[in-house]
Design an enzyme around this catalytic site. Structure first.
Site, short mmCIF file in Angstrom:
data_model
loop_
_atom_site.label_atom_id
_atom_site.label_comp_id
_atom_site.label_asym_id
_atom_site.label_seq_id
_atom_site.Cartn_x
_atom_site.Cartn_y
_atom_site.Cartn_z
N GLU A 225 47.69 39.32 51.19
CA GLU A 225 48.71 38.86 50.44
C GLU A 225 49.62 39.94 50.57
OE1 GLU A 225 48.59 40.22 45.50
OE2 GLU A 225 46.78 40.46 46.45
N ASP B 141 53.22 47.50 39.18
CA ASP B 141 52.85 48.20 39.81
C ASP B 141 52.91 49.46 39.69
OD1 ASP B 141 52.13 46.85 42.33
OD2 ASP B 141 54.18 45.92 42.56
N TYR C 10 42.90 35.22 39.93
CA TYR C 10 42.86 36.89 40.12
C TYR C 10 42.53 37.40 39.21
CZ TYR C 10 45.92 40.91 42.40
OH TYR C 10 45.69 42.00 42.97
#
Lengths: 416, 245
Positions: free
Chosen positions: B30, B41, B155
């Site tokens: 990734e 993040d 995911y």
């Protein structure tokens, strides 16, 4: 120079139920560009808000608090000396101030903070987070959290904490935790990102009181609806004061909450011209500004598609303004939409022009406006000479300037 | 599945790290394209993105680096970035460039299924898998809809939170893997918070097909002595590979 003709958008649906659509869109703007983790919370919030507005008990409690705690309705004040200042031998426009600076905590921000706190309580959330730039939204949020006994964490950029030290202390006095944000430019953009990250982490127990008409759906609609009381009162007060609708509405725009609150009830009244004033910082040509609508391109920031200051790759650019509340590279999606369909006009005022206006209004009216608000006042210099005598202008006097006294003194070279 | 931020410390090193990761047993890489405001993040990847941007990393630079690896790298590379970089170039243009550079798919963490509807056919037409994310807060019906639409794999975000190392994984991740597996045949990869071989073993035992390790690897690369980034990344990848048994 902008035209004096009222805006007459063609072939667009200005009705409230089309702004936004069921998908949270204002034309091509708006939407929900957020991590999946938040999607259920956004749905829950939208549902809670729509149920709350239907609930008489909620409306009664909100209205009672707006009256007795916030101090609404705020006056519509005729600024006679300012009117005279911009007048000519054959008259000139008449200037009215919607005195949001007289609200409890000193700005319009509390209308939304109060409404959202009531919603949080309805949803059973006991922890509140918020972002703040100038500190006005942070203070308003800390205030209502104290009022309801909710735990409160405010995210604020380190640079803004320095510029707005007084508001930082006020929030702490109100029992809130002020969390400094050091990443990026350490201003409102980064504080908002950090608040969203907190929300992603604590979404099951926490409500995020977003402070502007920005962010993912339903926030732009929700925040606007809590501020719409500004425009609703203005409409009534104008009728009372001069028997008709105003001709021009003027308000500063960072994210755009005070402007949206004033504009919203007038959008279908197309004879009313609406002008949003952005921050041109050091000047548009210098690149150091926060004039998102004037200079931005379409993009996504903090969950919404709107106009955005960004570089050629799509990296978000730093905004610059003397006013911490306007120092934001994005803008609420409904403003981008109103601009695109030609219903509202957007202009920009430099730091220097805003400082001059702040002094002028202080001296002529005995009202020290916030630096944000001073941007709206500054546009009178350009606007008034273009207007017919007898034009009725309403400026949203969105906040008071006590918080800015240090910044202004520094800029004017005075020591306090 | 290791994650690394392209351009941290520089694109040449990123490219060498990718080859080393393949050598040490990575199945899929990734690759993050740095963005200025990465909402999903935590601090480790935020700082990596800032370093990469300060070093002048651009989407074009990343695509060029990837193109140059086409002949040498055989495992799939999935691009991880944020929606504004796609919209800024135009979704078609971004997907063209990514496909031409040899990418196999895209993960856009701020593009939930509702907003991904436009991108999905554009990506598919260029042979790119648009990987969608499921979170612990996702209701069951929605989870089914997402995993049916997700391409390549689903995911599964293991925490309510942003990326970053965690000491323990929540038990409920096991149930989520099971739920997704029950409703469709798309493989499931678990990410966010997976930081050591113990976690990888745990995720395997829950029946997931892949484990994505991001912040822990990014930190290991950052803490390497200059010049040792590639070997450090390789060693770490091997430790993780061995944990998959």
């Amino acid at each position: 120079m902008t035209s004096t003709l009222p805006s007459q958008p063609k072939n667009v649906d200005l009705a409230v139920n089309a702004r936004p659509t069921a998908l949270g869109r204002f034309g091509r703007f708006g939407g929900q560009y957020v991590p999946e983790t938040l999607m259920p919370a956004l749905e829950e919030l939208e549902r809670a808000a729509s149920e709350a507005w239907q609930d008489k008990a909620f409306n009664d409690e909100l209205n009672q608090l707006l009256k007795n705690y916030v101090g609404r309705a705020t006056p519509l004040y005729e600024a006679k000396r300012l009117t005279k200042h911009y007048g000519t031998s054959n008259g000139g426009p008449r200037i009215w101030l919607k005195r949001e600076d007289l609200n409890h905590t000193g700005a319009h921000k509390i209308n939304n903070a109060l409404g959202q706190a009531l919603l949080a309580i309805r949803m059973g959330k006991q922890r509140i987070i918020a972002e703040t730039g100038a500190g006005q939204h942070g203070v308003a949020t800390a205030t209502v959290c104290a009022r309801f006994g909710l735990k409160c964490v405010i995210y604020m950029g380190e640079e803004d904490m320095r510029r707005q030290a007084l508001n930082v202390f006020r929030m702490r006095l109100l029992g809130a935790t002020v969390q400094p944000v050091t990443n990026g430019t350490a201003t409102l953009k980064d504080a908002t990102s950090e608040a969203i990250r907190d929300w992603v982490t604590n979404v099951e127990t926490t409500h995020y009181i977003l402070g502007s008409v920005a962010g993912p759906h339903p926030y732009p609609m929700l925040v606007r609806d809590f501020h719409a009381v500004i425009g609703q009162e203005t409409k009534e007060q104008c009728k009372h004061a001069f028997g008709r609708l105003p001709d021009v509405l003027l308000a500063c725009v960072g994210g755009g909450s005070n402007a949206m609150g004033l504009f919203h009830p007038f959008i279908e009244n197309t004879s009313v011209r609406m002008i949003g004033v952005e921050a041109a910082g050091d000047g548009i040509a210098t690149g150091r500004h926060a004039a998102t609508i004037t200079e931005g391109r379409i993009g996504v920031l903090h969950g919404a598609m709107s106009l955005l200051l960004q570089d050629s790759d799509g990296q978000v650019q730093e905004a610059h303004s003397i006013s911490a509340g306007l120092d934001y590279p994005g803008v609420g999606p409904e403003h981008s939409y109103l601009r695109e369909i030609g219903r509202a006009e957007y202009v920009a005022i430099t730091d220097k022009e805003a400082l001059n206006a702040l002094q002028l209004v202080s001296e002529l009216e005995g009202i020290i406006p916030a630096l944000e608000t001073a941007h709206a006042f500054a546009w009178l210099e350009n606007l008034c000479p273009t207007l017919k005598p007898g034009t009725e202008i309403v400026i949203n006097c969105s906040g008071r300037g006590d918080k800015d006294v240090n910044t202004v003194a520094e800029k004017l070279g005075s020591k306090i | 599945m290791p994650f690394l931020m392209a351009g941290d410390p520089d694109l040449k090193t990123s490219s060498e790290i990718m080859l080393k990761l393949e050598e040490k047993g990575a199945d899929i890489i990734e690759l993050g394209i740095p963005y200025s405001d990465p909402l999903a993040d935590g601090p480790v990847i935020q700082l990596a993105a800032s370093r990469a941007l300060s070093g002048g990393t651009t989407p074009s630079g990343v695509f060029n680096m990837l193109s140059a690896l086409k002949e040498k790298l055989s495992i799939p590379v999935i691009i991880f970035t944020y929606s504004n970089l796609l919209f800024n170039r135009g979704m078609e243009c971004f997907c063209d460039e990514a496909a031409q550079a040899g990418a196999a798919g895209l993960v856009i963490p701020d593009l939930p299924i509702d907003e991904a509807e436009k991108l999905s056919p554009i990506a598919e037409a260029r042979g790119l898998d648009l990987v969608l994310l499921v979170a612990p807060t996702t209701p069951e019906e929605r989870m089914k809809r997402i995993s049916m639409s997700s391409k390549g794999f689903t995911y599964l975000v293991s925490v309510t939170g942003v990326t970053g190392e965690r000491s323990v994984l929540q038990e409920r991740v096991g149930c989520l893997v099971k739920q997704i597996k029950e409703c469709c045949t798309t493989p499931v990869a678990v990410g966010f918070g997976i930081s050591d071989p113990k976690h990888v073993r745990q995720v395997r035992s829950w029946g997931a097909d892949g484990a994505i390790v991001g912040s822990a690897l990014v930190k290991r690369i950052f803490n390497s002595k200059p010049g040792h980034e590639v070997d450090e990344a390789g060693d770490f990848c091997l430790e993780l590979r061995e944990a998959t048994g």
